[in-house]
Design an enzyme around this catalytic site. Structure first.
Site: not given
Length: 631
Positions: A45, A114, A168, A338, A353-355, A357, A472
Site C-alpha cells: 500500500e 480504497k 488492506c 443403515r 485378504g485384499g485391500l 475387503s 462384475t
C-alpha cells in the site's frame, strides 16, 4: 500452460517520503518479476511514498515527488509485459484517495480507490484520505492522461485470467470488495496492504487471506509494507502471501531488511471450472463492472508448482490420525444408520485378504465397537475359488480371528463348475465368462446368507474400481451398502496403514499391503497369483490421479497428461501415461451403466460417482471428443 499463471507479491525496501529512492527499489523488483516470467506482481500500500508518511500526504511537495517518480517508473517499463500493481495517493476533485495503480508496458490501465479506511487505535487514515467505495464509471486525469477510476474495475487477458484489486482494510471489512469482484468473474485477487505487526497478528492475517481465497474460489495475492516504514508507533514486517482456494502456497519471511519477491504458479483454469462444478458461485449477485483488456503477458516456460501424485491422500503426515479417524467415522456412522434403520443386527462381508475387503471389515468392526455391538455379529465369509492363494486366504482368516468376528468358508469351485455345465461353458476357456461366474457366485452366496442370518451385505468395491467399471455387473458390483464406494484405492492403502497402530493385526496388515492387487479369478500357478489387476487396467495411482482431475474440475485429457508427467516425474514416460489415460477414458465412458444402478454408500471425500450424489451421466455417452483432444 494449461491455465497456469505465475503471480508475485513484492515487498520493496522503503524510505518514507522519498518516492524516487523507493522507485529504484521497485524497478529492481519489477525487473526480477519479468525475468521470472511473472504475469502480475503486487506491491504494498502507498508503495511510492511509504504508508506511514502521515500528514505529509497533505503536502504538495510529497504528491508532486510521488507523481514524478511514478512517471519515472512508467518510462522505464515500457517494454515490460508483467502487470505491476502499485500503491499511490491520488488527488481527485479536491479529495485525496488511497489507490492502487494497475500498470502494463508503461501505461496506467486503471486506478482503484480504497473502500474502507481504518480510523481507530494506531490508524488515522480518514485524517488524510476519503473512501472511494461509491466511485464507479468514472475516469480521472493522471500524468496528462485520462485513466479509468473506480471500485468497479476488473482486468482480463480474455483467456483464463480476470483479476480485481482491493486495499488492506478492504479485506478486513464485513463485506470485502473482493466478494463482489469474484461474483463478477475475478478468479485472481490482489491486495496492497500496510498491516503492522502485533503478537499473533501474522497468523490471523494468513488465515484471513487463505479463507478469503476459499470463499471467493480464487487465488489471492497479498503484499504488506515492510520494515522501512516509520517505527514511531508501530512496526511493519513486510508480510507477503499467496493463497489458492483455501491453501497458502507461498509465504515470505517477515522482517527482512532487503527486497522480497515471492512467486507461485496458480491454476486459474481449474478455479474457473471449480466454480461451475462444485459451488453455489453462480447464485452470487453480479454488479455492473468495467472490464479492461490487458496486453500480452509473460508466458511460463516451465511450471514451478509441485503437483501431488496422490491428490486423494493427505500430504501432511502429521494429519494422518485425524484424517483417518474422520474417514472411518464417516464409514462407520453411515453403516450404523443403515443397520439401525433396517433393524438389522448382523453384517456380512466377503473377505478375500485384499485391500478393499480388509478396509470394509476394519471399518465395520469399528462401527460395532462404537455401538457396543457384539463382534460375533459380523459374519466374514471367505469364498476360495480357482485363483485363491494360500497367502490371501491365510491373511483373511488371521484378520478375522484377531478381530473376533464370525468366520465362515464357502468354497465356490464346485458351484462354479455346475454353473459352467448349466450354461455349457468349457472350464478350460479362461474367458470373462469364467471369471464372472465366480464373481456372481460369491455375491449370490452373500445375499442368500444375509437372508438366512438376517444380516446386511457390506459392499467392498472402491471408488477407483467404480470409475473403471472393474467389477462384475450384479456380482461384486452389487451389495446392500457399498461402504468403500467413496474411497479410491490410493486412499484405502493410506487408511489401512493407519490400523497398524493395533499391534494385534499390524503384521497381517503389512502382508496385505504387500500383496499384489488381484481378483484371483484365474487359476493360480504354484500357489502364486497370476492375475494382477494393475497389469491389466493400469496403475491405480495413475487412475486415481486421472479421476481426480477429470471429475474435480473437468480437466481436459491433455492437461491431465501434462500434470501427470509433472507429478510422477520420471516414474512414467509420456507414452505410458497416454496409454493408461486412454484406458481410463474408455472404461470410464463405457462402464457408466454400472454406476447408474450402484447401491447406496457414503460419500467420504469431495468426489463421489453415485448417480444420487455427485455424478450424473448418460450410460451411452460417446468418448470420441475426449480421445481426440488427447491425441
Amino acid at each position: 500452460m494449461y491455465g497456469y499463471y505465475r503471480v508475485a507479491a513484492a515487498v520493496n525496501k522503503t524510505t518514507v517520503a522519498n518516492p524516487q529512492k523507493n522507485a529504484e527499489e521497485i524497478l529492481s523488483l519489477i525487473q526480477e518479476a519479468q525475468e521470472k516470467e511473472v504475469s502480475v506482481v503486487v506491491f504494498p500500500e502507498l508503495t511510492l511514498t511509504g504508508y506511514t508518511a502521515s500528514d505529509l500526504f497533505l503536502n504538495q511537495t510529497l504528491l508532486a515527488a510521488q507523481n514524478g517518480s511514478l512517471e519515472y517508473i512508467l518510462n522505464n517499463i515500457k517494454s515490460v509485459d508483467t502487470i505491476v500493481i502499485l500503491g499511490i495517493a491520488l488527488l481527485e476533485a479536491d479529495r485525496l484517495y488511497n489507490c492502487a495503480a494497475v500498470i502494463q508496458n508503461g501505461e496506467i490501465l486503471g486506478l482503484i480507490p480504497k473502500s474502507y479506511l481504518p480510523n481507530n487505535k494506531e490508524f488515522y487514515e480518514k485524517r488524510q484520505f476519503v473512501s472511494g467505495r461509491d466511485i464507479v464509471r468514472t475516469t480521472t486525469e493522471l500524468l496528462g492522461k485520462e485513466v479509468p477510476f473506480g471500485v468497479d474495475l476488473l482486468f482480463t487477458d480474455k483467456k483464463e485470467m480476470t483479476f480485481g484489486v482491493e486495499i488492506c482494510e478492504d479485506l478486513w471489512a464485513v463485506t470485502p470488495p473482493s466478494n463482489h469482484m469474484a461474483s463478477n468473474g475475478a478468479n485472481l485477487l490482489f491486495n496492497l496492504s500496510a498491516s503492522n505487526e502485533l503478537i499473533g497478528k501474522h497468523e490471523y492475517r494468513e488465515e484471513l487471506v487463505r479463507t478469503q481465497s476459499a470463499r471467493c474460489m480464487a487465488a489471492y495475492v497479498y503484499a504488506s509494507a515492510g520494515v522501512g516504514e516509520s517505527t514511531t508507533d508501530t512496526v511493519y514486517g513486510g508480510h507477503a502471501l499467496i493463497a489458492e482456494y483455501g491453501a497458502t502456497i507461498a509465504e515470505n519471511e517477515r522482517f527482512s531488511l532487503e527486497n522480497s519477491l515471492i512467486t507461485a504458479d496458480v491454476d486459474l483454469e481449474r478455479l474457473r471450472w471449480l466454480r461451475i462444478n462444485e459451488s453455489s458461485y453462480s447464485d452470487g449477485r453480479r454488479k455492473k463492472t468495467r472490464v479492461i483488456t490487458l496486453g500480452a503477458l509473460p508466458q511460463i516456460s516451465e511450471l514451478q508448482k509441485e503437483i501431488t501424485p496422490a491428490p486423494f491422500v493427505p500430504s501432511a503426515y502429521a494429519d494422518k490420525k485425524e484424517r483417518c479417524d474422520e474417514i472411518v467415522h464417516i464409514q462407520a456412522h453411515g453403516l450404523i444408520k443403515r443397520m439401525r434403520h433396517a433393524r438389522i443386527e448382523k453384517a456380512l462381508i466377503g473377505i478375500s485378504g485384499g485391500l478393499d475387503s480388509t478396509l470394509a471389515l476394519l471399518s465395520t468392526h469399528r462401527a460395532f465397537e462404537m455401538m457396543g455391538w457384539e463382534s460375533r455379529n459380523i459374519v466374514a465369509v471367505t469364498m476360495p475359488g480357482f485363483g485363491t492363494t494360500s497367502r490371501t486366504k491365510s491373511n483373511a482368516v488371521k484378520l478375522c480371528e484377531a478381530l473376533g468376528v464370525t468366520l465362515k468358508e464357502v468354497d465356490i469351485t464346485e458351484i462354479s463348475r455346475k454353473e459352467f455345465e448349466a450354461i455349457e461353458h468349457d472350464p478350460e476357456e479362461l474367458s470373462v465368462t469364467y471369471e464372472n461366474v465366480q464373481a456372481r457366485a460369491r455375491t449370490s452366496i452373500l445375499m442368500n446368507m444375509a437372508n438366512k442370518e438376517g444380516g446386511l451385505v457390506v459392499g467392498t468395491g472402491d471408488l477407483s474400481e467404480i470409475a473403471l467399471g472393474w467389477s462384475t455387473y450384479n456380482g461384486d458390483h452389487m451389495s446392500m451398502y457399498a461402504l468403500n464406494s467413496g474411497i479410491p484405492k490410493t486412499l484405502i492403502k493410506y487408511v489401512i496403514e493407519y490400523y497398524k497402530s493395533n499391534e494385534a493385526i499390524a503384521e497381517i496388515i503389512d502382508d496385505i499391503l504387500d500383496t499384489p492387487i488381484s481378483p484371483e479369478l484365474l487359476p493360480h500357478r504354484d500357489d502364486e497369483i497370476v492375475q494382477e489387476t494393475e497389469s491389466i487396467v493400469g496403475p491405480y495411482e495413475l487412475h486415481d490421479f486421472f479421476l481426480y482431475h477429470f471429475i474435480k474440475y473437468g480437466a481436459k485429457p491433455s492437461k491431465i497428461r501434462f500434470l501427470a508427467l509433472k507429478a510422477f516425474d520420471i516414474k512414467y514416460d509420456e507414452e505410458t501415461v497416454t496409454k493408461w489415460l486412454k484406458v481410463f477414458l474408455k472404461r470410464f465412458f463405457t462402464q457408466q451403466f454400472k454406476r447408474s444402478c450402484m447401491p447406496d454408500g457414503p460419500k467420504v471425500g469431495t468426489i463421489s460417482l453415485s448417480p444420487r450424489a455427485d455424478w450424473k451421466m448418460p450410460s451411452d455417452a460417446d468418448m470420441q471428443a475426449w480421445i481426440d483432444e488427447l491425441e
